[in-house]
Scaffold this active site. Structure first.
Site, PDB file in Angstrom:
ATOM      1  N   ASN A  12     -53.995 -33.315 -14.433  1.00 38.29           N
ATOM      2  CA  ASN A  12     -53.914 -32.854 -15.884  1.00 38.29           C
ATOM      3  C   ASN A  12     -53.203 -33.895 -16.355  1.00 38.29           C
ATOM      4  O   ASN A  12     -51.917 -34.310 -16.287  1.00 38.29           O
ATOM      5  CB  ASN A  12     -52.975 -31.640 -15.663  1.00 38.29           C
ATOM      6  CG  ASN A  12     -52.272 -31.025 -17.217  1.00 38.29           C
ATOM      7  OD1 ASN A  12     -53.048 -31.570 -18.060  1.00 38.29           O
ATOM      8  ND2 ASN A  12     -51.680 -30.100 -17.148  1.00 38.29           N
ATOM      9  N   TRP A  13     -53.967 -34.643 -17.542  1.00 37.88           N
ATOM     10  CA  TRP A  13     -53.421 -35.837 -17.863  1.00 37.88           C
ATOM     11  C   TRP A  13     -52.552 -35.610 -19.162  1.00 37.88           C
ATOM     12  O   TRP A  13     -51.802 -36.333 -19.527  1.00 37.88           O
ATOM     13  CB  TRP A  13     -54.595 -36.855 -18.502  1.00 37.88           C
ATOM     14  CG  TRP A  13     -55.317 -37.457 -17.578  1.00 37.88           C
ATOM     15  CD1 TRP A  13     -55.138 -37.149 -16.051  1.00 37.88           C
ATOM     16  CD2 TRP A  13     -56.518 -38.279 -17.648  1.00 37.88           C
ATOM     17  NE1 TRP A  13     -56.138 -37.933 -15.345  1.00 37.88           N
ATOM     18  CE2 TRP A  13     -56.816 -38.670 -16.322  1.00 37.88           C
ATOM     19  CE3 TRP A  13     -57.110 -38.876 -18.730  1.00 37.88           C
ATOM     20  CZ2 TRP A  13     -58.041 -39.586 -16.235  1.00 37.88           C
ATOM     21  CZ3 TRP A  13     -58.054 -39.792 -18.423  1.00 37.88           C
ATOM     22  CH2 TRP A  13     -58.531 -39.991 -17.080  1.00 37.88           C
ATOM     23  N   LYS A  14     -52.516 -34.434 -19.610  1.00 36.59           N
ATOM     24  CA  LYS A  14     -51.522 -33.834 -20.726  1.00 36.59           C
ATOM     25  C   LYS A  14     -51.934 -34.637 -21.981  1.00 36.59           C
ATOM     26  O   LYS A  14     -53.108 -35.220 -22.161  1.00 36.59           O
ATOM     27  CB  LYS A  14     -50.124 -33.796 -20.410  1.00 36.59           C
ATOM     28  CG  LYS A  14     -49.833 -32.855 -18.941  1.00 36.59           C
ATOM     29  CD  LYS A  14     -48.648 -32.495 -18.794  1.00 36.59           C
ATOM     30  CE  LYS A  14     -48.161 -31.999 -17.407  1.00 36.59           C
ATOM     31  NZ  LYS A  14     -46.930 -31.506 -17.018  1.00 36.59           N
ATOM     32  N   HIS A 101     -51.427 -22.938 -19.288  1.00 37.24           N
ATOM     33  CA  HIS A 101     -50.506 -23.941 -18.656  1.00 37.24           C
ATOM     34  C   HIS A 101     -49.002 -23.606 -19.343  1.00 37.24           C
ATOM     35  O   HIS A 101     -48.947 -23.310 -20.372  1.00 37.24           O
ATOM     36  CB  HIS A 101     -50.847 -25.145 -18.954  1.00 37.24           C
ATOM     37  CG  HIS A 101     -49.866 -26.400 -18.192  1.00 37.24           C
ATOM     38  ND1 HIS A 101     -48.685 -26.715 -18.742  1.00 37.24           N
ATOM     39  CD2 HIS A 101     -50.165 -27.160 -17.240  1.00 37.24           C
ATOM     40  CE1 HIS A 101     -48.175 -27.565 -17.815  1.00 37.24           C
ATOM     41  NE2 HIS A 101     -48.895 -27.670 -16.940  1.00 37.24           N
ATOM     42  N   GLU A 103     -46.798 -25.428 -20.577  1.00 40.24           N
ATOM     43  CA  GLU A 103     -46.537 -26.005 -21.632  1.00 40.24           C
ATOM     44  C   GLU A 103     -47.274 -25.195 -23.015  1.00 40.24           C
ATOM     45  O   GLU A 103     -46.724 -25.572 -23.934  1.00 40.24           O
ATOM     46  CB  GLU A 103     -46.938 -27.465 -21.584  1.00 40.24           C
ATOM     47  CG  GLU A 103     -45.980 -28.262 -20.541  1.00 40.24           C
ATOM     48  CD  GLU A 103     -46.440 -29.347 -19.889  1.00 40.24           C
ATOM     49  OE1 GLU A 103     -47.508 -29.929 -20.327  1.00 40.24           O
ATOM     50  OE2 GLU A 103     -45.825 -29.927 -18.855  1.00 40.24           O
ATOM     51  N   GLU A 171     -47.680 -22.898 -10.681  1.00 36.90           N
ATOM     52  CA  GLU A 171     -46.818 -24.064 -11.286  1.00 36.90           C
ATOM     53  C   GLU A 171     -45.430 -23.483 -11.568  1.00 36.90           C
ATOM     54  O   GLU A 171     -45.140 -23.182 -12.604  1.00 36.90           O
ATOM     55  CB  GLU A 171     -47.333 -24.669 -12.271  1.00 36.90           C
ATOM     56  CG  GLU A 171     -48.993 -25.262 -12.268  1.00 36.90           C
ATOM     57  CD  GLU A 171     -49.207 -26.382 -13.051  1.00 36.90           C
ATOM     58  OE1 GLU A 171     -49.425 -27.634 -12.501  1.00 36.90           O
ATOM     59  OE2 GLU A 171     -49.053 -26.111 -14.279  1.00 36.90           O
ATOM     60  N   GLY A 177     -42.820 -31.715 -13.871  1.00 34.39           N
ATOM     61  CA  GLY A 177     -42.366 -33.048 -14.527  1.00 34.39           C
ATOM     62  C   GLY A 177     -41.073 -33.217 -14.074  1.00 34.39           C
ATOM     63  O   GLY A 177     -40.309 -34.133 -14.769  1.00 34.39           O
ATOM     64  N   SER A 217     -44.543 -31.586  -9.687  1.00 31.59           N
ATOM     65  CA  SER A 217     -43.954 -32.851  -9.204  1.00 31.59           C
ATOM     66  C   SER A 217     -44.767 -32.974  -7.619  1.00 31.59           C
ATOM     67  O   SER A 217     -44.251 -33.740  -6.805  1.00 31.59           O
ATOM     68  CB  SER A 217     -42.433 -32.630  -8.936  1.00 31.59           C
ATOM     69  OG  SER A 217     -41.841 -32.734 -10.170  1.00 31.59           O
ATOM     70  N   GLY A 238     -49.604 -33.531 -12.624  1.00 31.38           N
ATOM     71  CA  GLY A 238     -49.539 -34.187 -14.113  1.00 31.38           C
ATOM     72  C   GLY A 238     -49.209 -35.723 -13.840  1.00 31.38           C
ATOM     73  O   GLY A 238     -50.110 -36.493 -13.809  1.00 31.38           O
ATOM     74  N   GLY A 239     -47.959 -35.945 -13.694  1.00 30.39           N
ATOM     75  CA  GLY A 239     -47.456 -37.243 -13.850  1.00 30.39           C
ATOM     76  C   GLY A 239     -48.136 -38.303 -12.755  1.00 30.39           C
ATOM     77  O   GLY A 239     -48.454 -39.175 -13.042  1.00 30.39           O
TER      78      GLY A 239
HETATM   79  P1  PGA Z   1     -46.435 -32.752 -12.830  1.00 22.76           P
HETATM   80  O1  PGA Z   1     -46.942 -31.708 -13.915  1.00 22.76           O
HETATM   81  O2  PGA Z   1     -47.303 -33.133 -11.672  1.00 22.76           O
HETATM   82  O3  PGA Z   1     -45.863 -33.799 -13.661  1.00 22.76           O
HETATM   83  O4  PGA Z   1     -45.159 -31.978 -12.593  1.00 22.76           O
HETATM   84  C1  PGA Z   1     -47.948 -30.720 -13.250  1.00 22.76           C
HETATM   85  C2  PGA Z   1     -48.551 -29.832 -14.492  1.00 22.76           C
HETATM   86  O5  PGA Z   1     -47.942 -29.523 -15.243  1.00 22.76           O
HETATM   87  O6  PGA Z   1     -49.591 -29.419 -14.331  1.00 22.76           O
END
Ligand code: PGA
Length: 254
Positions: A12-14, A101, A103, A171, A177, A217, A238-239
């Site tokens: 998930n590149w956001k 998600h 976010e 999640e 993150g 994470s 994500g990251g």
């Molecule tokens: P993260 O994000 O790996 O940066 O913690 C995961 C996500 O929000 O899908």
């Protein structure tokens, strides 16, 4: 007997990366995939920002990497400035859409009902929906981890969900993150709960086949022990999906 579920490694590149970054990241992953001698045990998925879908789809063409949207609108089309329909994602060549998600739930006040409607729109367009749920730190500390996840799952699970058209992503919001990853015991406990809830909602056989991803994470260093858990069927990353070394490192942990 436990069902065999193909591990899904989803990036998930956001809202990260520009056109050139997306091209080079997707291109490098494509090169890695094409060098594999046999079909990998994992399915790889990347979900770039909507505006970068075109370049990413071009870069991974024929490389065995699926592409998905990070969100989709519940409606098929119309006056919804700035939104992306599931049908558009499908027409571009996407296979998946992430919905709900945390976010989006926070930034755009998305409710379970909205997430459910989006997942159903994804299905209607022929996409698989990755439905995200997870508790906040406050909810965990208040002893409400199970009830929160149960409620979100019940409210967000689309009608007609099957193992083919739906993936659940657990999640924990406190792990996204933050570098704070759920312990294997914490992750397995919630994943098992989700599978039990799915069994009650869609039947045991379908629940046994449905993939449940862990997100929060995940890194090359902790992926192996998370992905080895009985009810963890992949990662929503994500990251660590933003660099070839980390994302590929996670896939290698499968
Ligand atoms: P993260 O994000 O790996 O940066 O913690 C995961 C996500 O929000 O899908």
């Amino acid at each position: 007997m436990a069902a065999k579920r193909r591990i899904l490694i989803a990036g998930n590149w956001k809202m990260n990366g520009l056109k050139k970054d997306a091209r080079s990241l997707a291109g490098a992953l494509g090169t890695k995939m094409s060098k594999l001698k046999s079909k990998p045990e994992f399915e790889m998925l990347v979900c770039p920002p909507a505006a970068l879908l075109g370049p990413v789809l071009d870069a991974v063409k024929g490389k065995g990497i699926a592409v998905g949207g990070q969100d989709c609108h519940a409606n098929e089309g119309g006056a919804h400035t700035g939104d992306t329909s599931a049908a558009l994602l499908k027409s571009m060549g996407c296979k998946y859409a992430i919905v709900g998600h945390s976010e989006r739930r926070t930034d755009h006040a998305e409710t379970d009902a909205m997430v459910k409607a989006k997942a159903e729109a994804a299905h209607k367009a022929g996409l698989s929906a990755i439905v995200c749920i997870g508790e906040t730190l406050k909810q965990r500390e208040a002893g409400r981890t199970k009830s929160t996840n149960k409620k979100q799952l019940a409210g967000s699970l689309p009608e007609g969900a099957t193992a083919r058209n739906t993936v659940i992503a657990y999640e924990p919001v406190w792990a996204i993150g933050t570098g704070k990853v759920a312990t294997p015991a914490q992750a397995q406990e919630v994943h098992a709960l989700i599978r039990a809830e799915l069994a009650a909602a869609i039947g045991e056989a379908e629940a046994a086949k449905m993939r449940i991803l862990y997100g929060g994470s995940m890194k090359p260093g902790n992926a192996a022990e998370l992905l080895a858990l009985p009810d963890v069927d992949g990662g929503l990353i994500g990251g660590a999906s933003l660099t070839v070394a980390d994302f590929w490192g996670i896939a290698q942990a499968v």
